[in-house]
Motif scaffolding. Structure first.
Motif, PDB file in Angstrom:
ATOM      1  N   LYS A 244     -21.308  -3.355  16.465  1.00 13.68           N
ATOM      2  CA  LYS A 244     -21.314  -4.138  17.705  1.00 13.68           C
ATOM      3  C   LYS A 244     -19.968  -4.775  18.030  1.00 13.68           C
ATOM      4  N   TYR A 245     -19.256  -5.259  16.994  1.00 17.93           N
ATOM      5  CA  TYR A 245     -18.090  -6.103  17.249  1.00 17.93           C
ATOM      6  C   TYR A 245     -16.738  -5.491  16.889  1.00 17.93           C
ATOM      7  N   VAL A 246     -16.710  -4.429  16.110  1.00 17.23           N
ATOM      8  CA  VAL A 246     -15.421  -3.866  15.661  1.00 17.23           C
ATOM      9  C   VAL A 246     -14.995  -2.742  16.600  1.00 17.23           C
ATOM     10  N   ASP A 247     -13.735  -2.783  17.017  1.00 16.34           N
ATOM     11  CA  ASP A 247     -13.245  -1.822  18.006  1.00 16.34           C
ATOM     12  C   ASP A 247     -12.980  -0.438  17.413  1.00 16.34           C
ATOM     13  N   GLU A 248     -12.450  -0.397  16.193  1.00 12.97           N
ATOM     14  CA  GLU A 248     -12.101   0.899  15.600  1.00 12.97           C
ATOM     15  C   GLU A 248     -11.972   0.748  14.091  1.00 12.97           C
ATOM     16  N   ILE A 249     -12.317   1.813  13.380  1.00 15.53           N
ATOM     17  CA  ILE A 249     -12.106   1.871  11.927  1.00 15.53           C
ATOM     18  C   ILE A 249     -11.192   3.040  11.625  1.00 15.53           C
ATOM     19  N   VAL A 250     -10.160   2.799  10.826  1.00 19.60           N
ATOM     20  CA  VAL A 250      -9.227   3.855  10.436  1.00 19.60           C
ATOM     21  C   VAL A 250      -9.211   3.952   8.915  1.00 19.60           C
ATOM     22  N   THR A 251      -8.655   5.044   8.418  1.00 17.79           N
ATOM     23  CA  THR A 251      -8.541   5.215   6.964  1.00 17.79           C
ATOM     24  C   THR A 251      -7.091   5.419   6.563  1.00 17.79           C
ATOM     25  N   VAL A 252      -6.796   5.074   5.320  1.00 19.95           N
ATOM     26  CA  VAL A 252      -5.472   5.262   4.739  1.00 19.95           C
ATOM     27  C   VAL A 252      -5.630   5.933   3.381  1.00 19.95           C
ATOM     28  N   THR A 253      -4.580   6.600   2.929  1.00 22.16           N
ATOM     29  CA  THR A 253      -4.611   7.249   1.619  1.00 22.16           C
ATOM     30  C   THR A 253      -4.211   6.254   0.534  1.00 22.16           C
ATOM     31  N   ASP A 254      -4.533   6.592  -0.706  1.00 26.82           N
ATOM     32  CA  ASP A 254      -4.111   5.742  -1.824  1.00 26.82           C
ATOM     33  C   ASP A 254      -2.588   5.661  -1.909  1.00 26.82           C
ATOM     34  N   ASP A 255      -1.897   6.762  -1.601  1.00 30.24           N
ATOM     35  CA  ASP A 255      -0.434   6.735  -1.609  1.00 30.24           C
ATOM     36  C   ASP A 255       0.107   5.771  -0.563  1.00 30.24           C
ATOM     37  N   GLU A 256      -0.512   5.737   0.605  1.00 31.94           N
ATOM     38  CA  GLU A 256      -0.085   4.798   1.649  1.00 31.94           C
ATOM     39  C   GLU A 256      -0.349   3.362   1.234  1.00 31.94           C
ATOM     40  N   ASN A 303      -5.860  -9.867  -6.718  1.00 36.50           N
ATOM     41  CA  ASN A 303      -6.243  -9.739  -8.130  1.00 36.50           C
ATOM     42  C   ASN A 303      -6.074  -8.305  -8.623  1.00 36.50           C
ATOM     43  N   ILE A 304      -4.835  -7.929  -8.830  1.00 37.11           N
ATOM     44  CA  ILE A 304      -4.553  -6.582  -9.317  1.00 37.11           C
ATOM     45  C   ILE A 304      -4.145  -6.640 -10.782  1.00 37.11           C
ATOM     46  N   ASP A 305      -4.708  -5.736 -11.577  1.00 34.68           N
ATOM     47  CA  ASP A 305      -4.377  -5.684 -12.998  1.00 34.68           C
ATOM     48  C   ASP A 305      -2.923  -5.260 -13.179  1.00 34.68           C
ATOM     49  N   VAL A 306      -2.235  -5.880 -14.127  1.00 32.47           N
ATOM     50  CA  VAL A 306      -0.804  -5.625 -14.321  1.00 32.47           C
ATOM     51  C   VAL A 306      -0.538  -4.152 -14.628  1.00 32.47           C
ATOM     52  N   THR A 307      -1.395  -3.527 -15.429  1.00 33.23           N
ATOM     53  CA  THR A 307      -1.170  -2.118 -15.759  1.00 33.23           C
ATOM     54  C   THR A 307      -1.339  -1.229 -14.528  1.00 33.23           C
ATOM     55  N   ILE A 308      -2.311  -1.557 -13.682  1.00 34.30           N
ATOM     56  CA  ILE A 308      -2.485  -0.805 -12.438  1.00 34.30           C
ATOM     57  C   ILE A 308      -1.312  -1.061 -11.505  1.00 34.30           C
ATOM     58  N   LEU A 309      -0.840  -2.302 -11.467  1.00 32.34           N
ATOM     59  CA  LEU A 309       0.291  -2.643 -10.608  1.00 32.34           C
ATOM     60  C   LEU A 309       1.506  -1.801 -10.954  1.00 32.34           C
ATOM     61  N   SER A 310       1.748  -1.599 -12.249  1.00 35.49           N
ATOM     62  CA  SER A 310       2.877  -0.779 -12.676  1.00 35.49           C
ATOM     63  C   SER A 310       2.761   0.645 -12.128  1.00 35.49           C
ATOM     64  N   ARG A 311       1.563   1.218 -12.205  1.00 33.65           N
ATOM     65  CA  ARG A 311       1.349   2.571 -11.691  1.00 33.65           C
ATOM     66  C   ARG A 311       1.499   2.609 -10.170  1.00 33.65           C
ATOM     67  N   VAL A 312       1.002   1.579  -9.517  1.00 30.00           N
ATOM     68  CA  VAL A 312       1.076   1.522  -8.057  1.00 30.00           C
ATOM     69  C   VAL A 312       2.525   1.433  -7.596  1.00 30.00           C
ATOM     70  N   THR A 314       5.157   2.546  -9.201  1.00 36.97           N
ATOM     71  CA  THR A 314       5.759   3.862  -9.427  1.00 36.97           C
ATOM     72  C   THR A 314       5.369   4.839  -8.323  1.00 36.97           C
ATOM     73  N   ARG A 315       4.082   4.858  -7.958  1.00 33.50           N
ATOM     74  CA  ARG A 315       3.622   5.743  -6.888  1.00 33.50           C
ATOM     75  C   ARG A 315       4.250   5.361  -5.550  1.00 33.50           C
ATOM     76  N   SER A 320       7.929   6.489  -1.057  1.00 28.74           N
ATOM     77  CA  SER A 320       8.945   6.014  -0.122  1.00 28.74           C
ATOM     78  C   SER A 320      10.313   6.636  -0.359  1.00 28.74           C
ATOM     79  N   GLY A 321      10.405   7.548  -1.331  1.00 30.88           N
ATOM     80  CA  GLY A 321      11.682   8.208  -1.596  1.00 30.88           C
ATOM     81  C   GLY A 321      12.663   7.350  -2.373  1.00 30.88           C
ATOM     82  N   ARG A 322      12.154   6.353  -3.062  1.00 29.04           N
ATOM     83  CA  ARG A 322      13.025   5.458  -3.838  1.00 29.04           C
ATOM     84  C   ARG A 322      13.322   6.010  -5.221  1.00 29.04           C
ATOM     85  N   VAL A 323      12.473   6.883  -5.694  1.00 27.36           N
ATOM     86  CA  VAL A 323      12.732   7.616  -6.935  1.00 27.36           C
ATOM     87  C   VAL A 323      12.374   9.072  -6.694  1.00 27.36           C
ATOM     88  N   ALA A 324      13.006   9.975  -7.450  1.00 28.07           N
ATOM     89  CA  ALA A 324      12.724  11.403  -7.310  1.00 28.07           C
ATOM     90  C   ALA A 324      12.974  12.098  -8.632  1.00 28.07           C
TER      91      ALA A 324
END
Length: 397
Positions: A244-256, A303-312, A314-315, A320-324
């Motif tokens: 009823k109230y939301v105009d649009e729903i979009v999706t994003v990838t985990d990489d984004e 509330n993100i776990d530190v080990t997950i944050l490290s992986r995120v 890196t991804r 973003s092209g900061r590492v290759a």
């Protein structure tokens, strides 16, 4: 029934308990619009969930409180319920998916709640909580499909209108839909021209699928590191309200989403969990039209776990092209690495790792493979380096 009076009452009850989180202007997130961040990642317990949980528990009768409360959660609602129960002197039991970050599980225990880990996703924890609720006659505190809970979350909408009255759009993460239902209800009643956008990940688009099909449509499975919105099926109340109230729903990838988390760290000095950063990802990657508009992105949690944050991170750097990473087959002879390094250095790349691997059984005896890790500015620089190496006669795998 949800009413504006109920949401105003929730704001009154919550005033001495929660933090009125800041709205921060974030000029780096879009060249086209004016983007602001509603920093619920800085809320007590690290997410917006404490608002709905506390208000719901505050409205229980003495008899309901005496039986204790039970809830299910991927972690953030769990912390909100645990804190609210502790402040009201109530015993609490929380069912949490075993895939939830350890940091969320331990934080929930630290507030005094009893925790039961359940194999699977949120919906599996919900099923187990329903079983225990019947066995123990506890009062169930639903994470999203409850008018009082939604009213608590709706207080964010009141704050947005107070802090940024000229908001043209609000971008909100969606899991079960409690947060966006509360915010959308407020905005559409008090500022009807303000657009409300919901965001889910491609691996858990339960609300989007349901709205598109015009009926609740559960997913067989969900797959996303944004655990806070990994919900297989929306609620009855929230589905109706979002429709009823939301105009649009979009999706994003985990990489984004990973790129958005990195952007928030680097340029806004803010830590957001995956679920909290999906709103920013939607703006960063052009999923929403923000041209010339004042847009509020709700950062729902941090509330993100530190080990997950490290992986995120890196991804996000890779995205973003900061590492290759380069893999180059060569003839194994002196000077090869020097030639490659000189080209990379001349174009401003920074070599951070080198791995030399002798040829495999089916390759030439004098062959080898060089694997190089680089720090770079962006994808354009990576392409320049690759082009220069190929121009110098090197092959890239």
């Amino acid at each position: 029934m949800l009413t504006l009076d109920k949401i105003y009452h929730a704001a009154y009850i919550l005033r001495p308990v929660i933090r009125k989180t800041d709205i921060i202007y974030a000029p780096n997130l879009s060249k086209d619009g004016y983007v602001y961040l509603k920093t619920e990642n800085l809320q007590i317990t690290g997410s917006f969930k404490v608002r709905g949980a506390y208000y719901k528990i505050s409205q229980l009768s003495p008899e309901e409180k005496s039986r204790g409360v039970i809830a299910c959660s991927a972690g953030n609602h769990a912390q909100g319920v645990a804190l609210a129960a502790a402040k009201n002197g109530i015993n609490s039991l929380i069912c949490i998916p075993d895939s939830a970050p350890i940091s969320k599980i331990e934080a929930t225990k630290s507030y005094g709640a009893e925790v039961e880990l359940v194999a699977g996703a949120y919906d599996d924890a919900y099923a187990r909580a329903c079983e225990l609720q019947k066995e123990q006659s506890r009062t169930f505190i639903h994470p999203f499909d409850d008018d009082d809970v939604i009213a608590g979350q709706g207080t964010i909408g009141l704050e947005i209108l107070d802090q940024l009255p000229n908001a043209d759009a609000v971008v909100v993460p969606i899991g079960g839909g409690g947060l966006i239902s509360g915010i959308a209800f407020v905005m559409k009643h008090l500022k009807p021209d303000c657009k409300i956008y919901g965001v889910q990940t491609e691996g858990a688009p339960s609300m989007k699928r349901s709205v598109d099909l015009q009926k609740k449509s559960p997913l067989a499975a969900v797959s996303t590191f944004a655990d806070g919105i990994a919900v297989k099926c929306p609620g009855d109340i929230t589905f109706d309200m979002v429709s009823k109230y939301v105009d649009e729903i979009v999706t994003v990838t985990d990489d984004e989403v990973a790129s958005a988390v990195l952007e928030l760290i680097e340029h806004q000095k803010l830590i957001a969990e995956g679920a909290g950063a999906v709103s920013v990802a939607a703006v960063m990657f052009g999923k929403i039209d923000v041209a010339g508009k004042n847009v509020v992105c709700v950062l729902s949690g941090g509330n993100i776990d530190v080990t997950i944050l490290s992986r995120v991170i890196t991804r996000g750097l890779l995205k973003s092209g900061r590492v290759a990473n380069l893999t180059i087959p060569l003839i194994d002879k002196p000077g090869q690495l020097q030639g490659i390094s000189e080209i990379i250095a001349q174009l401003g790349g920074n070599v951070v790792s080198v791995h030399h691997d002798r040829g495999e059984a089916n390759s030439a005896i004098n062959s080898c493979v060089i694997k190089i890790g680089m720090e770079t500015r962006d994808q354009k620089q990576i392409d320049e380096i690759k082009s220069a190496l190929q121009g110098a006669g090197y092959k890239l795998m």
